[in-house]
Design a protein around this motif. Structure first.
Motif, short mmCIF file in Angstrom:
data_model
loop_
_atom_site.label_atom_id
_atom_site.label_comp_id
_atom_site.label_asym_id
_atom_site.label_seq_id
_atom_site.Cartn_x
_atom_site.Cartn_y
_atom_site.Cartn_z
N LYS A 33 19.02 66.80 24.74
CA LYS A 33 18.80 65.47 24.14
C LYS A 33 19.69 65.22 22.93
N ASP A 34 20.76 65.98 22.80
CA ASP A 34 21.63 65.90 21.64
C ASP A 34 22.74 64.86 21.87
N PRO A 35 22.66 63.68 21.23
CA PRO A 35 23.68 62.64 21.44
C PRO A 35 25.09 63.10 21.06
N SER A 36 25.19 64.00 20.09
CA SER A 36 26.50 64.51 19.68
C SER A 36 27.15 65.31 20.81
N LYS A 37 26.37 66.15 21.46
CA LYS A 37 26.91 66.95 22.57
C LYS A 37 27.27 66.07 23.76
N TRP A 38 26.46 65.03 24.01
CA TRP A 38 26.77 64.13 25.12
C TRP A 38 28.05 63.35 24.83
N ALA A 39 28.22 62.92 23.60
CA ALA A 39 29.45 62.19 23.24
C ALA A 39 30.67 63.10 23.42
N ARG A 40 30.56 64.34 22.96
CA ARG A 40 31.68 65.29 23.13
C ARG A 40 31.96 65.52 24.61
N ALA A 41 30.90 65.68 25.39
CA ALA A 41 31.08 65.90 26.83
C ALA A 41 31.76 64.69 27.47
N GLY A 42 31.32 63.50 27.10
CA GLY A 42 31.92 62.29 27.67
C GLY A 42 33.39 62.16 27.34
N VAL A 43 33.75 62.46 26.11
CA VAL A 43 35.16 62.38 25.70
C VAL A 43 35.96 63.50 26.37
N SER A 44 35.39 64.69 26.46
CA SER A 44 36.09 65.82 27.12
C SER A 44 36.42 65.51 28.57
N VAL A 45 35.44 65.00 29.29
CA VAL A 45 35.65 64.67 30.70
C VAL A 45 36.68 63.55 30.83
N THR A 46 36.63 62.60 29.91
CA THR A 46 37.60 61.50 29.93
C THR A 46 39.02 62.01 29.67
N ILE A 47 39.15 62.97 28.78
CA ILE A 47 40.46 63.57 28.53
C ILE A 47 40.99 64.22 29.81
N GLY A 48 40.15 64.95 30.51
CA GLY A 48 40.57 65.58 31.77
C GLY A 48 41.04 64.56 32.79
N GLU A 49 40.29 63.49 32.95
CA GLU A 49 40.67 62.45 33.91
C GLU A 49 41.96 61.75 33.48
N THR A 50 42.09 61.51 32.19
CA THR A 50 43.28 60.84 31.67
C THR A 50 44.51 61.73 31.85
N LYS A 51 44.36 63.03 31.61
CA LYS A 51 45.48 63.97 31.84
C LYS A 51 45.92 63.95 33.29
N ASN A 52 44.95 64.00 34.21
CA ASN A 52 45.28 63.99 35.64
C ASN A 52 46.05 62.73 36.02
N THR A 53 45.60 61.60 35.53
CA THR A 53 46.27 60.34 35.87
C THR A 53 47.63 60.26 35.19
N THR A 54 47.75 60.77 33.98
CA THR A 54 49.04 60.80 33.30
C THR A 54 50.04 61.63 34.10
N ARG A 55 49.59 62.80 34.59
CA ARG A 55 50.47 63.64 35.43
C ARG A 55 50.90 62.88 36.69
N TYR A 56 49.97 62.15 37.28
CA TYR A 56 50.28 61.36 38.47
C TYR A 56 51.35 60.30 38.13
N LEU A 57 51.17 59.61 37.01
CA LEU A 57 52.12 58.56 36.61
C LEU A 57 53.50 59.14 36.31
#
Length: 191
Positions: free
Chosen positions: A59-83
């Motif tokens: 129930k820790d909003p700080s950990k969820w925010a970090r997780a959300g940003v971390s996953v977004t970084i991974g997705e953004t990296k993958n798409t950047t490599r594709y581009l």
């Protein structure tokens, strides 16, 4: 009792069609991710991408925010490599090629902003919490704007390659939107 071949085939087909249970996420753990993702616009995507964090984030909003940003970084990296790969292949011409160059630039900027956000999320300080949240919100909003800018460059264009590119960029924008919502939830919860 003897089974006829038709019954056996039906049983096998039904067992293949039945989704596997996620034994690694208990019922309680599952409710954590559902609760965390309740504030996001793309809840199914949020739940699917963050379910593995349930056990640690709870129930820790700080950990969820970090997780959300971390996953977004991974997705953004993958798409950047594709581009970048598309850029190297030189398969787009004219206006689309110029739009692709811009896309690569704005995606690299988006990645920088997401990394800055994660860095601050890892070092939250009660005394400057509000300022940190404002900075993070600004950076993630900027990343979302960068992704929209990338899509704008291909507006009205057709072709399989363009549609695939648009699909990948749109998916990243969904992740970014969810990350922004999780950060907003953290900001409203306070330090």
């Amino acid at each position: 009792m003897a089974y006829t071949p038709a019954i056996l085939v039906t049983f096998v087909l039904l067992s293949w069609l039945t989704p596997p249970s996620c034994s690694w996420v208990s019922e309680n753990d599952g409710s954590y991710v559902i609760d965390a993702c309740s504030v996001t616009r793309y809840q199914d995507l949020c739940i699917d991408s963050l379910a593995s964090y349930s056990k640690t984030a709870k129930k820790d909003p700080s950990k969820w925010a970090r997780a959300g940003v971390s996953v977004t970084i991974g997705e953004t990296k993958n798409t950047t490599r594709y581009l970048v790969g598309l850029k190297k292949k030189n398969c787009l011409k004219g206006r689309n090629r110029l739009a692709l160059f811009d896309c690569v630039d704005v995606f690299q900027d988006a990645l920088d902003n997401l990394h800055k956000s994660l860095g601050v999320l890892r070092k939250l300080n009660d005394e400057i919490f509000d300022t940190q949240m404002e900075d993070i919100t600004t950076w993630i909003s900027s990343a979302l704007t960068d992704e929209d800018t990338c899509l704008d460059g291909f507006g009205g264009q057709d072709g399989r390659q363009i549609k695939l590119l648009e699909s990948k960029v749109t998916r990243v924008s969904y992740f970014t939107s969810n990350a922004l919502a999780l950060v907003a939830k953290l900001a409203s919860a306070g330090p």
